[in-house]
Design an enzyme around this catalytic site. Structure first.
Site, PDB file in Angstrom:
ATOM      1  CB  SER A 163     -30.519 -35.396 -21.026  1.00  0.00           C
ATOM      2  OG  SER A 163     -30.268 -34.390 -20.077  1.00  0.00           O
ATOM      3  CG  HIS A 194     -31.486 -37.136 -25.191  1.00  0.00           C
ATOM      4  ND1 HIS A 194     -30.431 -37.999 -25.045  1.00  0.00           N
ATOM      5  CD2 HIS A 194     -31.141 -36.004 -24.538  1.00  0.00           C
ATOM      6  CE1 HIS A 194     -29.490 -37.426 -24.317  1.00  0.00           C
ATOM      7  NE2 HIS A 194     -29.901 -36.210 -23.998  1.00  0.00           N
ATOM      8  CE  LYS A 254     -26.200 -36.499 -26.355  1.00  0.00           C
ATOM      9  NZ  LYS A 254     -26.616 -35.246 -25.781  1.00  0.00           N
TER      10      LYS A 254
HETATM   11  C1  LIG Z   1     -25.795 -34.108 -25.303  1.00  0.00           C
HETATM   12  C2  LIG Z   1     -26.657 -32.934 -25.187  1.00  0.00           C
HETATM   13  C3  LIG Z   1     -26.257 -31.683 -25.648  1.00  0.00           C
HETATM   14  C4  LIG Z   1     -24.862 -31.411 -26.102  1.00  0.00           C
HETATM   15  O1  LIG Z   1     -24.593 -31.962 -27.352  1.00  0.00           O
HETATM   16  P1  LIG Z   1     -23.094 -32.292 -27.741  1.00  0.00           P
HETATM   17  O2  LIG Z   1     -23.128 -32.453 -29.211  1.00  0.00           O
HETATM   18  O3  LIG Z   1     -22.736 -33.520 -27.003  1.00  0.00           O
HETATM   19  O4  LIG Z   1     -22.276 -31.101 -27.317  1.00  0.00           O
HETATM   20  C5  LIG Z   1     -27.164 -30.647 -25.624  1.00  0.00           C
HETATM   21  N1  LIG Z   1     -28.405 -30.828 -25.135  1.00  0.00           N
HETATM   22  C6  LIG Z   1     -28.808 -32.011 -24.653  1.00  0.00           C
HETATM   23  C7  LIG Z   1     -30.208 -32.152 -24.121  1.00  0.00           C
HETATM   24  C8  LIG Z   1     -27.950 -33.092 -24.649  1.00  0.00           C
HETATM   25  O5  LIG Z   1     -28.339 -34.253 -24.138  1.00  0.00           O
END
Ligand SMILES: *Cc1c(COP(=O)(O)O)cnc(C)c1O
Length: 388
Positions: free
Chosen positions: A177, A205, A239
């Site tokens: 990330s 992602h 996302k």
């Molecule tokens: C954003 C993210 C999460 C958490 O997901 P949410 O639905 O926002 O709680 C978990 N792992 C990674 C790699 C992320 O970027």
């Protein structure tokens, strides 16, 4: 107690690490209104530009008419709606797994999976740059927590070979990330086979962005998708999918284990069914709108070309996460601030989120951006570089 907290907060402030929330008063889009001002934003994970898509807004409204607002209870009591169930089936089919399970957030999915699959006598192997939710999950599980240097499978293999643990779980971001680089998934699966381990792959992602029709990182290899019963696949839905939540896709016995024992699945109210209803539309848009991934690919090329002659370098990444490595925290904050003064939002990411001395601007691109938006960002960065 209070003076202790105040002291800690003061230290954080002095180190330039205090974080403040800006108040956003518009939908997520290429331009947002934050703290009363309009900005061009490179700061969201809305990679496909779906967070404010009219078809999704309509689907949520339709779902609310049909199912009401609240789910009323947890999934195992009586909150498991036909909308949740239909989405699970669609998510499993889309990613090529026999079964899937919906969680309220990615954070909860990760803690649920790791704590349900690993315990005291087990070992969890984790890439150093994994997302915080995976690390928290490993600590919560009480399994032995063994970290390996970023992408270093030689070290990982040594540690796998040395373990006496009953169960072994490798956990990794698929797309990291804060780096934007991609895990060597096929090689991780080969290690799982050699050392009788499972792989929890966090595709927060990659889902929607990578792979044929956005089916995710396991579908990113050109010739064919990677299929292994050893993979527990986790994708988030807030996302690229533009809504909220997460799902885990895996073999039926793994999903059943999660339903029976993942505490972050069991002891929480189900998400509003209307969101699952809308997520069916998300899946359709992800699958059909190839132009969104093509637009992203063009933005990535344009950004790399535009920033070639800067003193700061982009980290090697072919994903919409394009980190510009600055080094010092204060300098990263200065550049982020300079961009903000020019009406552009790019967050400065500092330790402890990234290693010491590796502060960066995390530029995140979206299909909602236009080529002129990317040009505005590259021009502004050149201006700021000339001043430093
Ligand atoms: C954003 C993210 C999460 C958490 O997901 P949410 O639905 O926002 O709680 C978990 N792992 C990674 C790699 C992320 O970027």
């Amino acid at each position: 107690m209070f003076s202790d907290l105040a002291g800690q907060l003061r230290i954080r402030e002095q180190q330039g690490l205090r974080r403040v929330r800006q108040i956003v008063d518009s939908p997520q889009a290429s331009h947002v209104t934050a703290d009363g001002r309009s900005y061009l934003a490179f700061s969201s994970n809305d990679y496909l530009g779906l967070a404010n898509h009219p078809a999704l807004i309509q689907a949520v409204c339709e779902g609310m008419q049909r199912y009401g607002v609240g789910a009323g209870a947890s999934h195992l009591v009586n909150g498991h709606s036909a909308a949740h169930h239909r989405f699970e089936e669609a998510a499993a089919a889309f990613t090529g797994f026999p079964q899937a399970l919906l969680f309220s957030t990615g954070y909860m999915a990760n803690t649920g999976v790791v704590t349900a699959l690993a315990g005291r006598d087990d070992a969890v192997f984790s890439d150093k740059l994994n997302h915080a939710s995976l690390n928290d999950a490993a600590l919560l599980s009480r399994a032995k927590f063994i970290r390996y240097p970023h992408l270093n499978l030689v070290v990982l293999e040594k540690r796998l070979a040395a373990t006496q643990a009953r169960r072994r779980l490798i956990i990794s971001d698929a797309v990291f990330s804060m780096e934007g680089d991609i895990a060597p998934i096929a090689r991780l699966i080969a290690l799982c086979e050699r050392y009788n381990a499972l792989l929890l792959l966090d595709d927060a992602h990659g889902f929607g962005v990578l792979g044929r029709q956005g089916r995710g990182s396991l579908h990113a290899a050109e010739e064919r998708a990677v299929h292994s019963p050893r993979v527990v696949y986790m994708a988030t839905l807030g996302k690229a999918a533009g809504v909220s939540g997460a799902f885990v896709a895996a073999q039926p016995d793994i999903i059943e284990t999660l339903i029976q024992s993942a505490r972050s699945y069991i002891y929480t109210t189900a998400t509003p069914p209307a969101l699952s209803h809308a997520l069916l539309t998300s899946l359709r848009l992800i699958e059909q709108d190839e132009w969104r991934r093509e637009a992203l690919a063009q933005h990535i090329v344009q950004l790399k070309q535009g920033l070639q002659s800067l003193p700061w370098k982009l980290l090697p990444s072919d994903t919409p996460i394009q980190p510009l490595l600055i080094g010092g925290s204060a300098e990263a904050v200065r550049i982020s601030q300079g961009l903000r003064e020019r009406g552009i939002l790019v967050p400065a990411i500092r330790p402890p989120t990234v290693p010491q001395g590796a502060a960066r601007l995390r530029i995140s691109l979206s299909a909602a951006h236009q080529p002129q938006d990317i040009a505005r960002l590259t021009d502004a960065l050149h201006e700021l570089a000339a001043q430093s």
